[in-house]
Design a protein around this motif. Structure first.
Motif, PDB file in Angstrom:
ATOM      1  N   ALA A  76      -4.007  -8.992   4.685  1.00  0.00           N
ATOM      2  CA  ALA A  76      -4.245 -10.110   3.769  1.00  0.00           C
ATOM      3  C   ALA A  76      -3.050 -10.391   2.865  1.00  0.00           C
ATOM      4  CB  ALA A  76      -5.482  -9.826   2.919  1.00  0.00           C
ATOM      5  N   GLY A  77      -2.158  -9.437   2.711  1.00  0.00           N
ATOM      6  CA  GLY A  77      -1.023  -9.607   1.815  1.00  0.00           C
ATOM      7  C   GLY A  77       0.287  -9.981   2.478  1.00  0.00           C
ATOM      8  N   VAL A  78       0.283 -10.196   3.794  1.00  0.00           N
ATOM      9  CA  VAL A  78       1.526 -10.465   4.513  1.00  0.00           C
ATOM     10  C   VAL A  78       2.225 -11.722   3.994  1.00  0.00           C
ATOM     11  CG1 VAL A  78       2.486 -11.070   6.777  1.00  0.00           C
ATOM     12  CG2 VAL A  78       0.864  -9.191   6.572  1.00  0.00           C
ATOM     13  N   TYR A 117       7.735  -0.963   4.404  1.00  0.00           N
ATOM     14  CA  TYR A 117       6.651  -1.316   3.489  1.00  0.00           C
ATOM     15  C   TYR A 117       5.372  -1.518   4.292  1.00  0.00           C
ATOM     16  CZ  TYR A 117      10.741  -1.964   0.685  1.00  0.00           C
ATOM     17  OH  TYR A 117      11.940  -1.738   0.048  1.00  0.00           O
ATOM     18  N   LEU A 118       4.330  -0.804   3.907  1.00  0.00           N
ATOM     19  CA  LEU A 118       3.039  -0.901   4.574  1.00  0.00           C
ATOM     20  C   LEU A 118       2.231  -1.971   3.853  1.00  0.00           C
ATOM     21  CD1 LEU A 118       1.311   0.336   6.840  1.00  0.00           C
ATOM     22  CD2 LEU A 118       0.424   1.939   5.143  1.00  0.00           C
ATOM     23  N   ALA A 141       0.823  -1.213   0.000  1.00  0.00           N
ATOM     24  CA  ALA A 141       0.000   0.000   0.000  1.00  0.00           C
ATOM     25  C   ALA A 141       0.855   1.262   0.000  1.00  0.00           C
ATOM     26  CB  ALA A 141      -0.927  -0.007   1.216  1.00  0.00           C
ATOM     27  N   ALA A 142       2.028   1.208   0.647  1.00  0.00           N
ATOM     28  CA  ALA A 142       2.948   2.356   0.699  1.00  0.00           C
ATOM     29  C   ALA A 142       4.358   1.844   0.968  1.00  0.00           C
ATOM     30  CB  ALA A 142       2.533   3.341   1.791  1.00  0.00           C
ATOM     31  N   ALA A 154       6.639 -14.131   0.801  1.00  0.00           N
ATOM     32  CA  ALA A 154       7.037 -15.010  -0.304  1.00  0.00           C
ATOM     33  C   ALA A 154       7.830 -14.230  -1.355  1.00  0.00           C
ATOM     34  CB  ALA A 154       5.804 -15.656  -0.938  1.00  0.00           C
ATOM     35  N   LEU A 155       7.432 -13.000  -1.628  1.00  0.00           N
ATOM     36  CA  LEU A 155       8.159 -12.159  -2.580  1.00  0.00           C
ATOM     37  C   LEU A 155       9.567 -11.862  -2.074  1.00  0.00           C
ATOM     38  CD1 LEU A 155       8.340 -10.459  -5.152  1.00  0.00           C
ATOM     39  CD2 LEU A 155       7.196  -8.608  -3.905  1.00  0.00           C
TER      40      LEU A 155
END
Length: 89
Positions: A40-42, A35-36, A10-11, A47-48
């Motif tokens: 749900a994306g943690v 990194y914000l 998000a930021a 993994a990235l």
């Protein structure tokens, strides 16, 4: 690395690298990013980071957190100082 990570969140903010004496790392820091990440994306973000570490074995990527989102608070203009006095009765 920063562009890939920033594209997922998000930021994102780049901070000055920390001195090795503070970080305790044996090598110089070249990126100090914040990194914000939405809750749900943690998992995908972690993994990235692992994928980027595999793709770039010449660097050490370290993921820490979660941290409070203070890196993403914008400083606004200072408000004028107000002097409050007690009644002189």
């Amino acid at each position: 690395v920063h562009a890939a990570l920033a594209g997922y969140v998000a930021a994102a903010r780049r901070h000055a690298p920390q001195d090795r004496r503070l970080s305790g790392a044996p090598t110089a820091m070249v990126l100090n990013g914040a990194y914000l990440v939405e809750t749900a994306g943690v998992g995908g973000f972690a993994a990235l980071v692992r994928e980027l570490a595999d793709r770039h074995p010449e660097i050490r990527l370290e993921l820490t957190g979660p941290w409070p989102p203070y890196s993403f608070v914008a400083e606004g203009p200072a408000e004028p100082v107000q002097t409050v006095r007690e009644p002189a009765w």
